[in-house]
Design an enzyme around this catalytic site. Structure first.
Site, short mmCIF file in Angstrom:
data_model
loop_
_atom_site.label_atom_id
_atom_site.label_comp_id
_atom_site.label_asym_id
_atom_site.label_seq_id
_atom_site.Cartn_x
_atom_site.Cartn_y
_atom_site.Cartn_z
N GLY A 83 0.77 -1.25 0.00
CA GLY A 83 0.00 0.00 0.00
C GLY A 83 0.80 1.29 0.00
N TRP B 148 2.32 2.91 -2.47
CA TRP B 148 1.92 3.82 -3.56
C TRP B 148 0.52 4.37 -3.32
CZ3 TRP B 148 3.55 3.17 -9.33
CH2 TRP B 148 4.94 3.12 -9.40
N ASP C 170 -4.78 -5.85 -6.12
CA ASP C 170 -3.66 -6.77 -5.91
C ASP C 170 -4.18 -8.18 -5.66
OD1 ASP C 170 -0.45 -5.99 -4.99
OD2 ASP C 170 -1.12 -8.05 -4.69
N ASP D 24 -6.73 -10.39 -10.01
CA ASP D 24 -5.57 -10.62 -10.87
C ASP D 24 -5.68 -9.69 -12.08
OD1 ASP D 24 -3.72 -11.61 -12.71
OD2 ASP D 24 -4.04 -13.70 -12.08
N ASP E 298 2.85 -0.84 -10.17
CA ASP E 298 4.14 -1.26 -9.62
C ASP E 298 4.14 -2.79 -9.51
OD1 ASP E 298 6.67 -0.73 -8.49
OD2 ASP E 298 5.88 -0.71 -6.45
N LYS F 8 5.87 -0.14 -14.05
CA LYS F 8 7.22 -0.69 -13.82
C LYS F 8 7.46 -1.85 -14.78
CE LYS F 8 8.06 -3.22 -10.08
NZ LYS F 8 8.27 -3.29 -8.64
C1 SAM Z 1 6.53 -4.46 -5.54
S1 SAM Z 1 4.98 -4.96 -4.96
C2 SAM Z 1 4.07 -3.45 -5.00
C3 SAM Z 1 4.40 -2.51 -3.89
C4 SAM Z 1 3.44 -1.34 -3.80
N1 SAM Z 1 3.52 -0.47 -4.96
C5 SAM Z 1 3.67 -0.51 -2.56
O1 SAM Z 1 4.16 0.63 -2.69
O2 SAM Z 1 3.34 -0.98 -1.47
C6 SAM Z 1 4.31 -5.82 -6.35
C7 SAM Z 1 2.90 -6.31 -6.17
O3 SAM Z 1 2.41 -6.81 -7.43
C8 SAM Z 1 1.41 -7.75 -7.12
N2 SAM Z 1 1.05 -8.55 -8.30
C9 SAM Z 1 1.86 -9.41 -9.00
N3 SAM Z 1 1.16 -9.99 -9.99
C10 SAM Z 1 -0.11 -9.51 -9.93
C11 SAM Z 1 -1.29 -9.76 -10.68
N4 SAM Z 1 -1.30 -10.62 -11.72
N5 SAM Z 1 -2.42 -9.10 -10.33
C12 SAM Z 1 -2.43 -8.25 -9.29
N6 SAM Z 1 -1.33 -7.97 -8.54
C13 SAM Z 1 -0.19 -8.60 -8.84
C14 SAM Z 1 2.06 -8.57 -6.00
O4 SAM Z 1 1.08 -9.29 -5.29
C15 SAM Z 1 2.76 -7.48 -5.18
O5 SAM Z 1 1.97 -7.09 -4.09
#
Ligand code: SAM
Length: 200
Positions: A54, A56, A71, A87, A110, A150
């Site tokens: 969370g 961002w 997420d 997803d 992200d 990203k």
């Molecule tokens: C680097 S973290 C994000 C951090 C976030 N921006 C923050 O500031 O707290 C990447 C996130 O991408 C999510 N993610 C990966 N594949 C996903 C998908 N197919 N659908 C939704 N979320 C996904 C992961 O569960 C993870 O929580």
């Protein structure tokens, strides 16, 4: 930059995140993106993809009137943030997001794949997430809206960048200072969505 200095810098963002009450040090990446490119306006509506835990969403909610955070993993509540568990690569996500918003000013992503250590696989998965983030942006952004995503640098990156260029008036790759130095992540900053213009 020496490795020693790079590690010190990461410690710095980790400590700052704790001190300032951010859930993740990645919050500083969005703060730096915002400082340079002003992608979020006061009162805007934002979709935050790959939002958990969370960081961002915390930053976005300082500008936005509403944030839809998506997420696979659950997330603790934040004021003005609606959490959607889902997803971003599945079609039903459009309906889930559409329950809360029709059009938004910014889509920020992200999202990262689970890192396997096999770089070409991780890179391909990162591009797949970006392609899906772009699909969501194209469905929900207003004319002139902004997109941030990203991506891991590699083989499919130039083609994806071109795809973004077709849809936005200004597109720039950017590496925020808060990114780890060893990391190959880049943020694509795209402003001015061409909702109605012909895209070549
Ligand atoms: C680097 S973290 C994000 C951090 C976030 N921006 C923050 O500031 O707290 C990447 C996130 O991408 C999510 N993610 C990966 N594949 C996903 C998908 N197919 N659908 C939704 N979320 C996904 C992961 O569960 C993870 O929580």
């Amino acid at each position: 930059m020496t490795r020693w200095y790079a590690e010190r810098k990461q410690d710095y963002y980790y400590r700052e995140a704790k001190k300032q009450g951010y859930r993740a040090r990645s919050a500083f990446k969005l703060i730096q993106i915002q400082k340079k490119y002003k992608i979020l306006k006061k009162g805007c509506i934002v979709i935050d993809l790959g939002a958990s835990p969370g960081g961002w969403s915390q930053v976005a909610s300082q500008y936005a009137s509403k944030v839809i955070a998506v997420d696979l993993q659950k997330m603790q509540p934040i004021d003005k943030v609606i959490f959607v568990k889902g997803d971003i690569t599945e079609d039903e996500i459009f309906e889930k997001i559409g329950e809360y918003v029709e059009e938004v000013d910014a889509v920020i992503s992200d999202a990262s794949p689970n890192i396997t250590g096999n770089y070409s696989l991780d890179q391909a998965r990162s591009v797949w997430l970006c392609q899906n983030a772009l699909k969501i942006a194209k469905r929900f952004l207003k004319e002139g809206g902004n997109f941030v995503c990203k991506i891991f640098e590699g083989e499919d990156y130039p083609e994806f960048l071109n795809e973004v260029r077709k849809n936005f008036r200004m597109v720039k790759p950017y590496c925020p200072e808060a990114s780890r130095k060893q990391s190959s992540e880049i943020y694509i900053i795209a402003k001015g969505f061409k909702k109605y213009e012909r895209k070549n």
